[in-house]
Design a protein around this motif. Sequence first.
Motif, PDB file in Angstrom:
ATOM      1  N   ASP A  44      13.868  31.432 -39.411  1.00 17.14           N
ATOM      2  CA  ASP A  44      13.401  30.404 -40.339  1.00 17.14           C
ATOM      3  C   ASP A  44      12.092  30.829 -41.006  1.00 17.14           C
ATOM      4  OD1 ASP A  44      13.518  28.074 -41.718  1.00 17.14           O
ATOM      5  OD2 ASP A  44      12.582  26.873 -40.143  1.00 17.14           O
ATOM      6  N   LYS A  45      12.104  31.985 -41.685  1.00 11.03           N
ATOM      7  CA  LYS A  45      10.988  32.478 -42.489  1.00 11.03           C
ATOM      8  C   LYS A  45       9.762  32.887 -41.680  1.00 11.03           C
ATOM      9  CE  LYS A  45      12.250  30.504 -46.956  1.00 11.03           C
ATOM     10  NZ  LYS A  45      13.667  30.552 -46.677  1.00 11.03           N
ATOM     11  N   GLY A  46       9.922  32.925 -40.370  1.00 13.55           N
ATOM     12  CA  GLY A  46       8.804  33.317 -39.523  1.00 13.55           C
ATOM     13  C   GLY A  46       8.836  34.787 -39.212  1.00 13.55           C
ATOM     14  N   PRO A  47       7.947  35.277 -38.364  1.00  9.29           N
ATOM     15  CA  PRO A  47       6.931  34.465 -37.664  1.00  9.29           C
ATOM     16  C   PRO A  47       5.765  34.041 -38.570  1.00  9.29           C
ATOM     17  CG  PRO A  47       6.715  36.774 -37.044  1.00  9.29           C
ATOM     18  CD  PRO A  47       7.934  36.681 -37.913  1.00  9.29           C
ATOM     19  N   LEU A  48       5.599  34.738 -39.728  1.00  7.51           N
ATOM     20  CA  LEU A  48       4.499  34.383 -40.622  1.00  7.51           C
ATOM     21  C   LEU A  48       5.017  34.234 -42.049  1.00  7.51           C
ATOM     22  CD1 LEU A  48       1.738  36.871 -39.344  1.00  7.51           C
ATOM     23  CD2 LEU A  48       2.041  34.469 -38.684  1.00  7.51           C
ATOM     24  N   TRP A  49       4.442  33.279 -42.746  1.00  6.38           N
ATOM     25  CA  TRP A  49       4.894  32.970 -44.110  1.00  6.38           C
ATOM     26  C   TRP A  49       3.655  32.622 -44.929  1.00  6.38           C
ATOM     27  CZ3 TRP A  49       8.581  28.184 -45.251  1.00  6.38           C
ATOM     28  CH2 TRP A  49       8.886  28.147 -46.623  1.00  6.38           C
ATOM     29  N   ILE A  50       3.464  33.319 -46.038  1.00  5.78           N
ATOM     30  CA  ILE A  50       2.343  32.975 -46.922  1.00  5.78           C
ATOM     31  C   ILE A  50       2.747  31.775 -47.771  1.00  5.78           C
ATOM     32  CG2 ILE A  50       0.876  33.732 -48.853  1.00  5.78           C
ATOM     33  CD1 ILE A  50       0.492  36.310 -47.506  1.00  5.78           C
ATOM     34  N   VAL A  51       2.049  30.670 -47.519  1.00  7.60           N
ATOM     35  CA  VAL A  51       2.374  29.402 -48.175  1.00  7.60           C
ATOM     36  C   VAL A  51       1.186  28.975 -49.037  1.00  7.60           C
ATOM     37  CG1 VAL A  51       2.870  26.951 -47.790  1.00  7.60           C
ATOM     38  CG2 VAL A  51       3.931  28.687 -46.307  1.00  7.60           C
ATOM     39  N   TYR A  52       1.464  28.673 -50.292  1.00 10.77           N
ATOM     40  CA  TYR A  52       0.440  28.156 -51.206  1.00 10.77           C
ATOM     41  C   TYR A  52       0.511  26.626 -51.204  1.00 10.77           C
ATOM     42  CZ  TYR A  52      -0.328  32.805 -53.373  1.00 10.77           C
ATOM     43  OH  TYR A  52      -0.654  34.120 -53.614  1.00 10.77           O
ATOM     44  N   PRO A  53      -0.578  25.958 -51.552  1.00 12.83           N
ATOM     45  CA  PRO A  53      -0.533  24.490 -51.642  1.00 12.83           C
ATOM     46  C   PRO A  53       0.078  24.067 -52.980  1.00 12.83           C
ATOM     47  CG  PRO A  53      -2.773  25.274 -52.012  1.00 12.83           C
ATOM     48  CD  PRO A  53      -1.936  26.501 -51.765  1.00 12.83           C
ATOM     49  N   TYR A  54       1.411  24.275 -53.083  1.00  5.48           N
ATOM     50  CA  TYR A  54       2.114  24.098 -54.354  1.00  5.48           C
ATOM     51  C   TYR A  54       1.860  22.746 -55.011  1.00  5.48           C
ATOM     52  CZ  TYR A  54       4.466  27.879 -51.950  1.00  5.48           C
ATOM     53  OH  TYR A  54       4.707  29.018 -51.237  1.00  5.48           O
ATOM     54  N   ASP A  55       1.760  21.705 -54.189  1.00  4.72           N
ATOM     55  CA  ASP A  55       1.597  20.354 -54.754  1.00  4.72           C
ATOM     56  C   ASP A  55       0.207  20.133 -55.350  1.00  4.72           C
ATOM     57  OD1 ASP A  55       4.133  19.862 -53.954  1.00  4.72           O
ATOM     58  OD2 ASP A  55       3.617  18.472 -52.327  1.00  4.72           O
ATOM     59  N   ALA A  56      -0.759  20.981 -54.985  1.00  6.21           N
ATOM     60  CA  ALA A  56      -2.144  20.765 -55.403  1.00  6.21           C
ATOM     61  C   ALA A  56      -2.383  21.124 -56.867  1.00  6.21           C
ATOM     62  CB  ALA A  56      -3.100  21.551 -54.508  1.00  6.21           C
ATOM     63  N   ASP A  57      -1.514  21.951 -57.445  1.00  9.16           N
ATOM     64  CA  ASP A  57      -1.790  22.469 -58.791  1.00  9.16           C
ATOM     65  C   ASP A  57      -0.480  22.930 -59.434  1.00  9.16           C
ATOM     66  OD1 ASP A  57      -2.651  23.858 -61.051  1.00  9.16           O
ATOM     67  OD2 ASP A  57      -4.306  24.841 -60.003  1.00  9.16           O
ATOM     68  N   ALA A  58      -0.220  22.454 -60.635  1.00  9.62           N
ATOM     69  CA  ALA A  58       1.017  22.829 -61.330  1.00  9.62           C
ATOM     70  C   ALA A  58       1.121  24.345 -61.513  1.00  9.62           C
ATOM     71  CB  ALA A  58       1.099  22.135 -62.691  1.00  9.62           C
ATOM     72  N   ALA A  59      -0.027  25.009 -61.629  1.00  8.01           N
ATOM     73  CA  ALA A  59      -0.018  26.464 -61.831  1.00  8.01           C
ATOM     74  C   ALA A  59       0.567  27.188 -60.613  1.00  8.01           C
ATOM     75  CB  ALA A  59      -1.436  26.955 -62.100  1.00  8.01           C
ATOM     76  N   LEU A  60       0.542  26.518 -59.463  1.00  9.67           N
ATOM     77  CA  LEU A  60       1.096  27.137 -58.254  1.00  9.67           C
ATOM     78  C   LEU A  60       2.621  26.999 -58.189  1.00  9.67           C
ATOM     79  CD1 LEU A  60      -1.564  26.034 -55.603  1.00  9.67           C
ATOM     80  CD2 LEU A  60      -1.372  28.212 -56.801  1.00  9.67           C
ATOM     81  N   ARG A  61       3.146  26.124 -59.021  1.00 10.73           N
ATOM     82  CA  ARG A  61       4.606  25.929 -59.025  1.00 10.73           C
ATOM     83  C   ARG A  61       5.209  26.810 -60.112  1.00 10.73           C
ATOM     84  NH1 ARG A  61       2.317  20.873 -58.280  1.00 10.73           N
ATOM     85  NH2 ARG A  61       2.777  20.056 -60.368  1.00 10.73           N
TER      86      ARG A  61
END
Length: 180
Positions: A144-161
């Motif tokens: 399930d995408k582990g053990p490590l996954w670089i996750v951005y705070p997508y909801d915080a900024d439209a530019a991240l989506r």
Amino acid sequence: MPRPDALLARRALALPLFALLALALAPAARAAEPLPPPRGAVVLTVSGKISVRNAPETAVFDLALLQSLGTVTIRTTTIWTTGEQQFTGVPLMAVLQRLGASGHTIEAAALNDYFTEIPVSDAESDPGPIIAYAQNGELLSVRDKGPLWIVYPYDADAALRSEVIYARSIWQLVSLQVKD
Ligand SMILES: Nc1nc2c(c(=O)[nH]1)N[C@H]1C(S)=C(S)[C@@H](COP(=O)(O)O)O[C@H]1N2
Ligand SMILES: [Mo]
């Protein structure tokens, strides 16, 4: 003998001065601190332009050592999941800072030979990407995408989506190489 009010004034000045000095010295002292060796399975290997290592050419982390850098939890939706998720991990910036990284680009590689380049400026933004090891309170498994996954705070900024940021959202992350 100085008058008591003069003494008080001197003490009042000494405290903030001391705090300032401590602040000025702290980051350098932390960066120079040697990194202990991992005790458990290595989950992340960092190489390249770093000044702190715990192996001949690299800095290697087991989960506990990674967590010791300070964990954060972010809530966000992602294009890969349904509903708001809670991701727990270590800010990418915390790893770069702890290792005295000096480059401008990070080449991140996954178990499946996928790799992507992440600008250090991404890590510097606030809120920035985290190296997540848990999702909704459970450790990420390799399935399930582990053990490590670089996750951005997508909801915080439209530019991240954006496709560019999605491509940097590497899962099954195993290594980071800091480059110019
Ligand atoms: N480990 C790993 N992470 C990866 C990828 C991959 O192939 N392997 N693809 C990346 C790219 S290019 C994008 S756009 C998204 C794609 O996610 P999707 O294949 O679920 O659409 O994940 C990113 N992270
Ligand atoms: Mo992509």
